[in-house]
Design a protein around this motif. Structure first.
Motif, mmCIF file in Angstrom:
data_model
loop_
_atom_site.group_PDB
_atom_site.id
_atom_site.type_symbol
_atom_site.label_atom_id
_atom_site.label_comp_id
_atom_site.label_asym_id
_atom_site.label_seq_id
_atom_site.Cartn_x
_atom_site.Cartn_y
_atom_site.Cartn_z
ATOM 1 N N CYS A 50 0.828 -1.215 0.000
ATOM 2 C CA CYS A 50 0.000 0.000 0.000
ATOM 3 C C CYS A 50 0.859 1.259 0.000
ATOM 4 O O CYS A 50 0.405 2.329 -0.429
ATOM 5 N N ASN A 51 2.089 1.159 0.463
ATOM 6 C CA ASN A 51 2.949 2.335 0.562
ATOM 7 C C ASN A 51 4.038 2.406 -0.499
ATOM 8 O O ASN A 51 4.744 3.413 -0.588
ATOM 9 N N ARG A 52 4.194 1.358 -1.304
ATOM 10 C CA ARG A 52 5.273 1.382 -2.293
ATOM 11 C C ARG A 52 5.024 0.377 -3.421
ATOM 12 O O ARG A 52 4.377 -0.652 -3.222
ATOM 13 N N THR A 53 5.505 0.726 -4.599
ATOM 14 C CA THR A 53 5.622 -0.206 -5.722
ATOM 15 C C THR A 53 7.036 -0.041 -6.251
ATOM 16 O O THR A 53 7.401 1.038 -6.726
ATOM 17 N N GLU A 54 7.833 -1.097 -6.151
ATOM 18 C CA GLU A 54 9.239 -1.010 -6.542
ATOM 19 C C GLU A 54 9.621 -2.196 -7.409
ATOM 20 O O GLU A 54 9.315 -3.347 -7.077
ATOM 21 N N LEU A 55 10.267 -1.887 -8.524
ATOM 22 C CA LEU A 55 10.770 -2.914 -9.431
ATOM 23 C C LEU A 55 12.271 -3.042 -9.229
ATOM 24 O O LEU A 55 13.008 -2.055 -9.378
ATOM 25 N N TYR A 56 12.733 -4.226 -8.884
ATOM 26 C CA TYR A 56 14.152 -4.507 -8.699
ATOM 27 C C TYR A 56 14.630 -5.306 -9.903
ATOM 28 O O TYR A 56 14.037 -6.343 -10.234
ATOM 29 N N VAL A 57 15.667 -4.820 -10.569
ATOM 30 C CA VAL A 57 16.156 -5.529 -11.749
ATOM 31 C C VAL A 57 17.683 -5.600 -11.741
ATOM 32 O O VAL A 57 18.358 -4.735 -11.184
ATOM 33 N N VAL A 58 18.195 -6.651 -12.365
ATOM 34 C CA VAL A 58 19.609 -6.752 -12.723
ATOM 35 C C VAL A 58 19.658 -6.591 -14.235
ATOM 36 O O VAL A 58 19.012 -7.355 -14.964
ATOM 37 N N ALA A 59 20.380 -5.584 -14.724
ATOM 38 C CA ALA A 59 20.434 -5.289 -16.153
ATOM 39 C C ALA A 59 21.857 -5.410 -16.665
ATOM 40 O O ALA A 59 22.818 -5.148 -15.938
ATOM 41 N N ASP A 60 21.987 -5.782 -17.949
ATOM 42 C CA ASP A 60 23.325 -5.890 -18.517
ATOM 43 C C ASP A 60 23.878 -4.519 -18.888
ATOM 44 O O ASP A 60 25.093 -4.344 -18.993
ATOM 45 N N GLN A 61 22.982 -3.529 -19.075
ATOM 46 C CA GLN A 61 23.414 -2.168 -19.359
ATOM 47 C C GLN A 61 22.587 -1.199 -18.507
ATOM 48 O O GLN A 61 21.372 -1.378 -18.373
ATOM 49 N N LEU A 62 23.244 -0.194 -17.966
ATOM 50 C CA LEU A 62 22.580 0.713 -17.027
ATOM 51 C C LEU A 62 21.484 1.531 -17.703
ATOM 52 O O LEU A 62 20.338 1.568 -17.238
ATOM 53 N N HIS A 63 21.813 2.196 -18.795
ATOM 54 C CA HIS A 63 20.851 3.089 -19.439
ATOM 55 C C HIS A 63 19.636 2.331 -19.966
ATOM 56 O O HIS A 63 18.492 2.709 -19.705
ATOM 57 N N THR A 64 19.889 1.238 -20.701
ATOM 58 C CA THR A 64 18.762 0.489 -21.246
ATOM 59 C C THR A 64 17.967 -0.204 -20.141
ATOM 60 O O THR A 64 16.746 -0.358 -20.251
ATOM 61 N N GLY A 65 18.637 -0.603 -19.079
ATOM 62 C CA GLY A 65 17.942 -1.209 -17.947
ATOM 63 C C GLY A 65 16.943 -0.243 -17.327
ATOM 64 O O GLY A 65 15.793 -0.594 -17.055
ATOM 65 N N ARG A 66 17.396 0.992 -17.093
ATOM 66 C CA ARG A 66 16.497 2.029 -16.566
ATOM 67 C C ARG A 66 15.326 2.267 -17.513
ATOM 68 O O ARG A 66 14.171 2.331 -17.100
ATOM 69 N N HIS A 67 15.660 2.445 -18.796
ATOM 70 C CA HIS A 67 14.648 2.796 -19.802
ATOM 71 C C HIS A 67 13.560 1.732 -19.904
ATOM 72 O O HIS A 67 12.361 2.042 -19.841
ATOM 73 N N PHE A 68 13.956 0.474 -20.033
ATOM 74 C CA PHE A 68 12.964 -0.570 -20.256
ATOM 75 C C PHE A 68 12.202 -0.944 -18.986
ATOM 76 O O PHE A 68 11.076 -1.446 -19.073
ATOM 77 N N THR A 69 12.784 -0.684 -17.833
ATOM 78 C CA THR A 69 12.045 -0.896 -16.584
ATOM 79 C C THR A 69 10.935 0.143 -16.457
ATOM 80 O O THR A 69 9.786 -0.183 -16.115
ATOM 81 N N LYS A 70 11.258 1.401 -16.732
ATOM 82 C CA LYS A 70 10.232 2.456 -16.699
ATOM 83 C C LYS A 70 9.170 2.221 -17.764
ATOM 84 O O LYS A 70 7.971 2.433 -17.519
ATOM 85 N N THR A 71 9.605 1.791 -18.927
ATOM 86 C CA THR A 71 8.661 1.517 -20.018
ATOM 87 C C THR A 71 7.694 0.402 -19.636
ATOM 88 O O THR A 71 6.486 0.490 -19.879
ATOM 89 N N PHE A 72 8.229 -0.654 -19.023
ATOM 90 C CA PHE A 72 7.377 -1.760 -18.566
ATOM 91 C C PHE A 72 6.315 -1.255 -17.598
ATOM 92 O O PHE A 72 5.128 -1.602 -17.706
ATOM 93 N N LEU A 73 6.731 -0.440 -16.625
ATOM 94 C CA LEU A 73 5.803 0.058 -15.606
ATOM 95 C C LEU A 73 4.673 0.861 -16.250
ATOM 96 O O LEU A 73 3.493 0.670 -15.909
ATOM 97 N N ALA A 74 5.031 1.746 -17.161
ATOM 98 C CA ALA A 74 4.016 2.571 -17.831
ATOM 99 C C ALA A 74 3.098 1.703 -18.695
ATOM 100 O O ALA A 74 1.871 1.879 -18.675
ATOM 101 N N ASP A 75 3.678 0.769 -19.435
ATOM 102 C CA ASP A 75 2.881 -0.080 -20.330
ATOM 103 C C ASP A 75 1.948 -0.996 -19.556
ATOM 104 O O ASP A 75 0.799 -1.220 -19.954
ATOM 105 N N TRP A 76 2.449 -1.561 -18.464
ATOM 106 C CA TRP A 76 1.635 -2.519 -17.699
ATOM 107 C C TRP A 76 0.356 -1.868 -17.183
ATOM 108 O O TRP A 76 -0.712 -2.479 -17.178
ATOM 109 N N PHE A 77 0.477 -0.609 -16.737
ATOM 110 C CA PHE A 77 -0.689 0.090 -16.187
ATOM 111 C C PHE A 77 -1.355 1.027 -17.197
ATOM 112 O O PHE A 77 -2.251 1.792 -16.830
ATOM 113 N N SER A 78 -0.886 0.955 -18.442
ATOM 114 C CA SER A 78 -1.464 1.789 -19.516
ATOM 115 C C SER A 78 -1.473 3.267 -19.130
ATOM 116 O O SER A 78 -2.489 3.960 -19.239
#
Length: 455
Positions: A50-78
């Motif tokens: 109820c107080n947080r939604t956090e995605l924890y990921v291990v990515a092979d590249q920092l920039h693309t890891g950030r980008h696609f994690t944020k993209t997933f979050l936005a896409d999942w909730f439309s």
């Protein structure tokens, strides 16, 4: 490999945003699979409360890891990514690791030191493991975080002091009665504060509860939650004779409990102590009642003072945990650094044993008269020579992995022992194993990944 945390919590986003980004528990397995399949994401986990939604990921590249994690979050909730970006907090590397440790220890919670989040983080990890979206890094990191959280709570007093008004009342009652088992609780009013206090009392052994309220339906609803019974305010004098604990929180402008009717009830109680919690503003209970020797009366200010004092005590305990977290981060980093050295150690041992094996073949060819027992002795002793020669280099390479210039040192070590070929074979085999797992899970054809195999 890069550890990244992307999400929102009660500090970064209002409830209107948090509720839009809350994962349905039944959909979490699909969400984890979807996040893991995103580009650059090698491992993942989702912590949604109820107080947080956090995605924890291990990515092979920092920039693309950030980008696609944020993209997933936005896409999942439309949701438009731009709408949520201002509320997102992103932590990377050591900061991401420290954040997880603070979360499991209760230092990042709205109520500092609370223990519920530890269980929620553990469940999030177990689900991610079950869905096979974690790997070497998160299996270690989350286990370490959960273990640290348990140790933080067991070895400090951070979760023992009450930091809510309702629970402070319960702690005071324990000092008077020792235990609430066998005690009768009388609740006057059926509001939220009364409900919270009753919940804590019930959880601490108070099994007999009576609820009184002007609205009979509300009294009955609250009483049912605790297997209690409902009564009317007209029966207050009679109920007061039976009660051990009284919680009052009504909207009355006048005293619900006066000095006079309390005095009459006390005469019939024969010296039994009566614990009263007046949470109402204006007060429900005449403060002069506190003058009776068998009455322990506390109002909202008394409880709030206890809460504030306890918050200071929790903060002192939190400082102890901060030191524990610092040590834990160092330990985790030392472990993480050793991951890079494992392929090198494997390659060196394989090369050395390959040389030993080829030498034994040559000996057998040149000395065909040797018996099987003599060959066995030779194999044993040549392997012993290999192991003794490798002992110091292997110890040294492990030490190199923890130094600031670890990569350069390990590259030099690789050059000295000419391990490039062995390492290339090792990484190619690891890639093949990974793709075979994908084929197995997704029932894909190896031909679909032929390009990936060649690269």
């Amino acid at each position: 490999m890069h550890t990244i945390v992307v999400g929102v919590n009660y500090k970064s986003a209002p409830v209107e945003i948090r509720e839009k980004l809350a994962f349905d528990e039944l959909q979490l397995p699909d969400a984890l699979a979807k996040l893991r399949s995103a580009k650059s994401i090698m491992e993942c986990g989702i912590l949604s409360t109820c107080n947080r939604t956090e995605l924890y990921v291990v990515a092979d590249q920092l920039h693309t890891g950030r980008h696609f994690t944020k993209t997933f979050l936005a896409d999942w909730f439309s949701i438009d990514k731009q709408e949520i970006t201002p509320y997102l907090t992103i932590r990377e590397g050591d900061h991401a690791v420290e954040h997880l440790f603070r979360v499991t220890c209760g230092l990042d919670s709205m109520v500092i030191g609370e223990t519920q989040i530890l269980g929620q983080a553990k469940q999030a990890f177990l689900l991610a493991q079950e869905q096979k979206v974690t790997g070497t890094v998160f299996n270690q990191l989350f286990k370490q975080a959960v273990t640290l959280g348990k140790r933080a709570h067991s070895s400090t007093e951070i979760s023992t002091q009450a930091v809510s008004v309702s629970y402070a009342g319960v702690e005071l009652g324990k000092k008077i009665f020792g235990s609430f088992e066998g005690k009768h609780v009388l609740i006057v009013g059926a509001g939220k504060m009364s409900e919270l206090t009753a919940t804590h009392l019930h959880a601490n052994g108070a099994a007999s509860i009576t609820v009184m309220n002007r609205s009979a339906s509300k009294a009955e609803d609250l009483a049912k939650r605790y297997n209690g019974r409902a009564s009317t305010l007209e029966q207050l004098d009679e109920e007061l004779q039976r009660a051990d604990v009284l919680i009052s929180s009504t909207g009355s402008r006048d005293f619900v409990l006066t000095k006079e009717n309390t005095q009459l009830a006390l005469k019939k109680r024969k010296g039994r102590p009566l614990f009263m919690i007046d949470i109402a503003v204006p007060r429900d209970i005449d403060p002069d009642i506190a003058s009776f020797s068998d009455v322990y009366l506390y109002d909202i200010d008394d409880l709030q003072n206890i809460v504030e004092a306890n918050k200071l005590e929790r903060q002192k305990e939190a400082e102890k945990i901060e030191l524990m977290i610092e040590a834990e981060i160092d330990e985790y980093k030392a472990w993480l650094n050793t991951l890079g050295v494992v392929p090198i150690i494997t390659a060196l041992r394989e090369k050395a044993l390959q040389i030993q094996g080829e030498t034994m073949i040559s000996i057998e060819r040149k000395l065909p008269h040797l018996t099987e027992r003599e060959l066995k002795v030779l194999r044993k002793h040549t392997k012993s020579i290999v192991n003794q020669l490798l002992r110091d280099p292997l110890t040294k390479v492990k030490e190199l992995a923890t130094e600031p210039e670890a990569k350069q040192s390990l590259d030099l070590f690789t050059d000295i022992f000419a391990l490039e070929k062995q390492l290339e074979l090792h990484y190619k085999q690891a890639r093949i194993d990974e793709l075979e797992q994908v084929w197995k899970e997704e029932k894909r054809s190896p031909l679909q990944d032929s390009i990936a195999l060649r690269t």
